[in-house]
Design a protein around this motif. Structure first.
Motif, PDB file in Angstrom:
ATOM      1  N   ASP A 120       0.828  -1.211   0.000  1.00 57.61           N
ATOM      2  CA  ASP A 120       0.000   0.000   0.000  1.00 57.61           C
ATOM      3  C   ASP A 120       0.860   1.259   0.000  1.00 57.61           C
ATOM      4  OD1 ASP A 120      -2.379  -1.419  -0.060  1.00 57.61           O
ATOM      5  OD2 ASP A 120      -2.655  -1.363   2.121  1.00 57.61           O
ATOM      6  N   THR A 121       1.936   1.255   0.775  1.00 57.87           N
ATOM      7  CA  THR A 121       2.857   2.397   0.800  1.00 57.87           C
ATOM      8  C   THR A 121       3.485   2.627  -0.569  1.00 57.87           C
ATOM      9  OG1 THR A 121       3.347   2.033   3.143  1.00 57.87           O
ATOM     10  CG2 THR A 121       4.944   3.325   1.884  1.00 57.87           C
ATOM     11  N   ILE A 123       2.301   1.697  -3.487  1.00 55.62           N
ATOM     12  CA  ILE A 123       1.264   2.165  -4.409  1.00 55.62           C
ATOM     13  C   ILE A 123       1.023   3.656  -4.224  1.00 55.62           C
ATOM     14  CG2 ILE A 123      -1.213   2.024  -4.933  1.00 55.62           C
ATOM     15  CD1 ILE A 123      -0.958  -1.024  -4.360  1.00 55.62           C
ATOM     16  N   ASN A 124       0.942   4.104  -2.978  1.00 56.58           N
ATOM     17  CA  ASN A 124       0.742   5.536  -2.712  1.00 56.58           C
ATOM     18  C   ASN A 124       1.906   6.363  -3.241  1.00 56.58           C
ATOM     19  OD1 ASN A 124      -1.773   5.226  -1.502  1.00 56.58           O
ATOM     20  ND2 ASN A 124      -0.891   4.894   0.521  1.00 56.58           N
ATOM     21  N   LEU A 125       3.136   5.879  -3.057  1.00 55.66           N
ATOM     22  CA  LEU A 125       4.301   6.603  -3.570  1.00 55.66           C
ATOM     23  C   LEU A 125       4.278   6.688  -5.096  1.00 55.66           C
ATOM     24  CD1 LEU A 125       7.101   5.145  -1.257  1.00 55.66           C
ATOM     25  CD2 LEU A 125       6.228   7.498  -1.261  1.00 55.66           C
ATOM     26  N   HIS A 127       1.585   6.619  -7.004  1.00 56.14           N
ATOM     27  CA  HIS A 127       0.514   7.547  -7.383  1.00 56.14           C
ATOM     28  C   HIS A 127       0.938   9.008  -7.213  1.00 56.14           C
ATOM     29  CE1 HIS A 127      -2.762   4.890  -8.428  1.00 56.14           C
ATOM     30  NE2 HIS A 127      -2.547   4.164  -7.344  1.00 56.14           N
ATOM     31  N   GLN A 128       1.822   9.292  -6.272  1.00 55.93           N
ATOM     32  CA  GLN A 128       2.271  10.655  -6.016  1.00 55.93           C
ATOM     33  C   GLN A 128       3.385  11.097  -6.968  1.00 55.93           C
ATOM     34  OE1 GLN A 128       3.496  10.860  -1.928  1.00 55.93           O
ATOM     35  NE2 GLN A 128       1.599   9.948  -1.187  1.00 55.93           N
ATOM     36  N   SER A 129       3.925  10.170  -7.730  1.00 56.82           N
ATOM     37  CA  SER A 129       5.077  10.461  -8.581  1.00 56.82           C
ATOM     38  C   SER A 129       4.667  10.762 -10.010  1.00 56.82           C
ATOM     39  CB  SER A 129       6.033   9.261  -8.595  1.00 56.82           C
ATOM     40  OG  SER A 129       6.461   8.955  -7.295  1.00 56.82           O
TER      41      SER A 129
END
Length: 194
Positions: A120-121, A123-125, A127-129
């Motif tokens: 999950d971490t 995936i979030n990183l 998505h933020q890139s």
């Protein structure tokens, strides 16, 4: 997730007493299936409370759930032959069966090692890139190329690089680009990485 897989993924977080209990369970799996929590505590030289705590630390609701998973793990292992080495005079059918068993075991062990919070971490990183740099050496580079090809349609730039990059270079990359959200490592075939 198998008892062994849970143990491997949480081993560094366990106390010495908990490790002692789980080491006993792994070494005496068949016998543990018939043991009560008190029997296991006595055999491992600990307390029943420590056994229950160790089961919960392995992500089971309690000792009974640990035993149920252990029984399922052992049932799965009995379907495999003990000798997975390919012999010189083995038939093609035997070789194929052994390769399939090895591949299935590798996949089971890989699935057992997946930590959903870490995924999950990541995936979030991602998505933020706005770009993703994927590094690889040897077989890991093949995985990096595969990621670049398959993830190329995510509306972010995905670049695979075949190099040996050290943490100082990665820090420079992170500092030079504020849109670079983070880093993670994919290691293939247990090869050494920098």
């Amino acid at each position: 997730m198998s008892v062994k897989g849970n143990y491997q993924s949480t081993r560094s977080e366990l106390s010495e007493t908990e490790k002692k209990i789980v080491d006993y369970v792994m070494a005496h799996s068949q016998a543990v299936l018939t043991m009560s929590v008190h029997d296991l505590a006595k055999a491992a030289g600990t307390s029943p409370a420590s056994v229950s705590r160790a089961a919960r630390r392995l992500q089971f609701s309690g000792y009974n759930e640990l035993k149920m998973q252990l029984a399922a793990d052992l049932k799965g292992d009995t379907n495999q032959s003990d000798d997975q080495e390919i012999q010189k005079n083995a038939t093609l059918t035997t070789i194929k069966q052994k390769l399939l068993i090895d591949a299935n075991q590798s996949l089971r062990e890989t699935v057992d090692q997946i930590n959903e919070a870490n995924v999950d971490t990541i995936i979030n990183l991602i998505h933020q890139s706005d770009r993703l740099l994927v590094f690889g050496v040897g077989a890991s580079y093949l995985a990096a190329q595969n990621i670049a090809q398959k993830w190329g349609g995510l509306a972010i730039l995905v670049i695979s690089v075949m190099t040996s990059i050290c943490s100082c270079h990665l820090q420079q990359l992170q500092m030079s680009n504020r849109h670079f959200a983070g880093s993670f490592r994919i290691q293939v075939n247990r090869q050494k990485s920098c």
